[in-house]
Scaffold this motif. Structure first.
Motif, PDB file in Angstrom:
ATOM      1  N   TYR A 112       0.828  -1.204   0.000  1.00  0.00           N
ATOM      2  CA  TYR A 112       0.000   0.000   0.000  1.00  0.00           C
ATOM      3  C   TYR A 112       0.865   1.258   0.000  1.00  0.00           C
ATOM      4  O   TYR A 112       0.591   2.214  -0.733  1.00  0.00           O
ATOM      5  CB  TYR A 112      -0.926   0.008   1.219  1.00  0.00           C
ATOM      6  N   THR A 113       1.922   1.265   0.808  1.00  0.00           N
ATOM      7  CA  THR A 113       2.786   2.435   0.889  1.00  0.00           C
ATOM      8  C   THR A 113       3.443   2.727  -0.452  1.00  0.00           C
ATOM      9  O   THR A 113       3.465   3.866  -0.924  1.00  0.00           O
ATOM     10  CB  THR A 113       3.851   2.246   1.976  1.00  0.00           C
ATOM     11  N   PHE A 114       3.977   1.695  -1.098  1.00  0.00           N
ATOM     12  CA  PHE A 114       4.564   1.880  -2.419  1.00  0.00           C
ATOM     13  C   PHE A 114       3.514   2.374  -3.416  1.00  0.00           C
ATOM     14  O   PHE A 114       3.748   3.326  -4.175  1.00  0.00           O
ATOM     15  CB  PHE A 114       5.171   0.574  -2.925  1.00  0.00           C
ATOM     16  N   CYS A 115       2.377   1.713  -3.442  1.00  0.00           N
ATOM     17  CA  CYS A 115       1.355   2.058  -4.430  1.00  0.00           C
ATOM     18  C   CYS A 115       0.836   3.481  -4.228  1.00  0.00           C
ATOM     19  O   CYS A 115       0.594   4.216  -5.202  1.00  0.00           O
ATOM     20  CB  CYS A 115       0.202   1.055  -4.367  1.00  0.00           C
ATOM     21  N   LYS A 116       0.668   3.891  -2.980  1.00  0.00           N
ATOM     22  CA  LYS A 116       0.199   5.249  -2.716  1.00  0.00           C
ATOM     23  C   LYS A 116       1.201   6.275  -3.233  1.00  0.00           C
ATOM     24  O   LYS A 116       0.817   7.270  -3.868  1.00  0.00           O
ATOM     25  CB  LYS A 116      -0.035   5.436  -1.217  1.00  0.00           C
ATOM     26  N   HIS A 171       3.901   3.192   8.572  1.00  0.00           N
ATOM     27  CA  HIS A 171       4.384   3.871   7.371  1.00  0.00           C
ATOM     28  C   HIS A 171       3.292   4.091   6.330  1.00  0.00           C
ATOM     29  O   HIS A 171       3.482   4.889   5.406  1.00  0.00           O
ATOM     30  CB  HIS A 171       5.540   3.099   6.755  1.00  0.00           C
ATOM     31  N   THR A 172       2.160   3.417   6.445  1.00  0.00           N
ATOM     32  CA  THR A 172       1.074   3.657   5.500  1.00  0.00           C
ATOM     33  C   THR A 172       0.418   5.011   5.718  1.00  0.00           C
ATOM     34  O   THR A 172      -0.258   5.532   4.835  1.00  0.00           O
ATOM     35  CB  THR A 172      -0.020   2.578   5.619  1.00  0.00           C
ATOM     36  N   GLU A 173       0.561   5.555   6.931  1.00  0.00           N
ATOM     37  CA  GLU A 173      -0.071   6.812   7.340  1.00  0.00           C
ATOM     38  C   GLU A 173      -1.588   6.708   7.403  1.00  0.00           C
ATOM     39  O   GLU A 173      -2.286   7.721   7.430  1.00  0.00           O
ATOM     40  CB  GLU A 173       0.349   7.967   6.426  1.00  0.00           C
ATOM     41  N   PHE A 180      -5.301   4.090  12.662  1.00  0.00           N
ATOM     42  CA  PHE A 180      -5.691   2.845  13.317  1.00  0.00           C
ATOM     43  C   PHE A 180      -6.057   3.148  14.765  1.00  0.00           C
ATOM     44  O   PHE A 180      -5.293   3.808  15.474  1.00  0.00           O
ATOM     45  CB  PHE A 180      -4.552   1.821  13.274  1.00  0.00           C
ATOM     46  N   ARG A 181      -7.201   2.669  15.186  1.00  0.00           N
ATOM     47  CA  ARG A 181      -7.655   2.890  16.561  1.00  0.00           C
ATOM     48  C   ARG A 181      -6.742   2.176  17.551  1.00  0.00           C
ATOM     49  O   ARG A 181      -6.382   1.022  17.350  1.00  0.00           O
ATOM     50  CB  ARG A 181      -9.096   2.387  16.743  1.00  0.00           C
ATOM     51  N   ASN A 182      -6.357   2.873  18.617  1.00  0.00           N
ATOM     52  CA  ASN A 182      -5.572   2.309  19.727  1.00  0.00           C
ATOM     53  C   ASN A 182      -4.187   1.811  19.304  1.00  0.00           C
ATOM     54  O   ASN A 182      -3.619   0.924  19.951  1.00  0.00           O
ATOM     55  CB  ASN A 182      -6.346   1.161  20.391  1.00  0.00           C
ATOM     56  N   TYR A 183      -3.631   2.404  18.261  1.00  0.00           N
ATOM     57  CA  TYR A 183      -2.322   1.964  17.767  1.00  0.00           C
ATOM     58  C   TYR A 183      -1.236   2.169  18.822  1.00  0.00           C
ATOM     59  O   TYR A 183      -0.460   1.253  19.114  1.00  0.00           O
ATOM     60  CB  TYR A 183      -1.966   2.714  16.481  1.00  0.00           C
ATOM     61  N   ARG A 184      -1.148   3.348  19.393  1.00  0.00           N
ATOM     62  CA  ARG A 184      -0.066   3.653  20.327  1.00  0.00           C
ATOM     63  C   ARG A 184      -0.119   2.771  21.569  1.00  0.00           C
ATOM     64  O   ARG A 184       0.907   2.298  22.053  1.00  0.00           O
ATOM     65  CB  ARG A 184      -0.111   5.134  20.721  1.00  0.00           C
TER      66      ARG A 184
END
Length: 348
Positions: A120-124, A183-185, A188-192
């Protein structure tokens, strides 16, 4: 992003190979392996027999060489692999595995999520719009966060309670997938909170000698006293807390003293060394020079004429024993010279 851009120029790759102890033969071996995998890819875009997990590993090897849907030689191969994983995700409502009834399926999900995030990161960045890729990436990462064990790790069948609390082997793939998710930016809920709990879980697996244990502070029984997950633990901490992390540095010291790699005589645990190479490379210095001399030429010299790798002697606990598995791991090991951003611990 800078953490992934480093691998995308052949000139830059060759410069990094030279600067970090690699040789042009490493580049040749990687390309040869990618060509073998292209020839062996199934019509549906997968590699087997554990399609979801092996397709994730193979796709990571292509992405590690900056092969994207736009690549002249491997573009169709990469696109088909991404499409396969996206289709699995959509079919199973965010979950990715061949058989959800197999309690080991979190391994497949985490590896496939890692691959989707990089895709996804590359494609974006390249302006490529692949159907449902963003949705699949979002849902697969969120599943990992939502199904973390109360221990901070991840367990078979994504059990969230229970006395086992997961193991570091499972957790390490999830921590890598979460870093790739960052890295996708995407949001996401509750990531940290998930990362904080995951880091604490990894730190609690470390023995006084610097090695990282399996479910506790001791290695898996069949490892005969060797802490095979030390590279995994150190890499997780480097990725999420930086290369100066004291626990990670203790892990590198353990590896510097105890790492063994002998393809013909054993031990030669490719799963262990997939992590070791990345973690020790991040640490750099004398330990990396010593380790590079230990593994590089043995991997190169044991590649078969068709570009694949067979199973080495004494491959370690629970070795999957399949050619695509061996080949993907060896390819990723030889890409370590340019799959990182110096001084940050960001393996990409």
């Amino acid at each position: 992003p800078a953490t992934m851009r480093q691998r995308c120029s052949k000139t830059d790759r060759l410069q990094r190979l030279a600067a970090n102890g690699g040789t042009p033969k490493c580049e040749d071996a990687v390309v040869k392996a990618l060509r073998w995998m292209k020839k062996t890819q199934a019509k549906d875009g997968s590699w087997g027999p554990k399609k979801t997990g092996y397709t994730g590993l193979a796709l990571l090897a292509y992405l590690g060489h900056c092969e994207t849907p736009l690549s002249p030689e491997f573009g169709d191969t990469v696109t088909a692999a991404i499409a396969y994983l996206v289709n699995v995700n959509m079919k199973n409502k965010g979950r990715m595995a061949d058989h959800l009834g197999d309690r080991h399926w979190p391994y497949e999900h985490a590896i496939a999520t890692y691959a989707l995030c990089e895709s996804y990161t590359f494609c974006k960045q390249l302006g490529i719009m692949l159907p449902n890729l963003e949705q699949a990436t979002q849902s697969s990462v969120q599943w990992i966060i939502n199904n973390q064990n109360k221990s901070g790790g991840w367990d078979y069948n994504y059990v969230e309670g229970g006395g086992r609390g997961g193991d570091l082997s499972i957790a390490a793939w999830h921590m890598q997938a979460l870093k790739a998710g960052y890295h996708t930016e995407l949001d996401f809920r509750n990531y940290r909170k998930c990362i904080t709990n995951g880091v604490r879980y990894v730190e609690q697996r470390q023995n006084r000698n610097g090695g990282f244990g399996y479910t506790g502070k001791t290695p898996v029984g069949s490892a005969k006293g060797h802490f095979t997950l030390t590279g995994a633990g150190a890499l997780c901490l480097q990725q999420h807390r930086g290369t100066a992390n004291s626990s990670a540095r203790k892990g590198i010291a353990y590896l510097d003293k105890n790492a063994r790699f002998h393809w013909m005589k054993g031990p030669c645990n490719l799963y262990e060394h997939y992590y070791n190479g990345q973690a020790i490379m991040n640490g750099g210095g004398r330990a990396w020079k010593k380790y590079n001399a230990l593994f590089r030429d043995q991997v190169l010299n044991n590649q078969r004429p068709d570009g694949s790798w067979a199973t080495p002697r004494d491959p370690g606990p629970a070795h999957a024993g399949h050619t695509i598995y061996n080949t993907a791991l060896c390819t990723l090991m030889l890409e370590v010279y340019y799959r990182f951003l110096p001084g940050t611990g960001q393996i990409r």
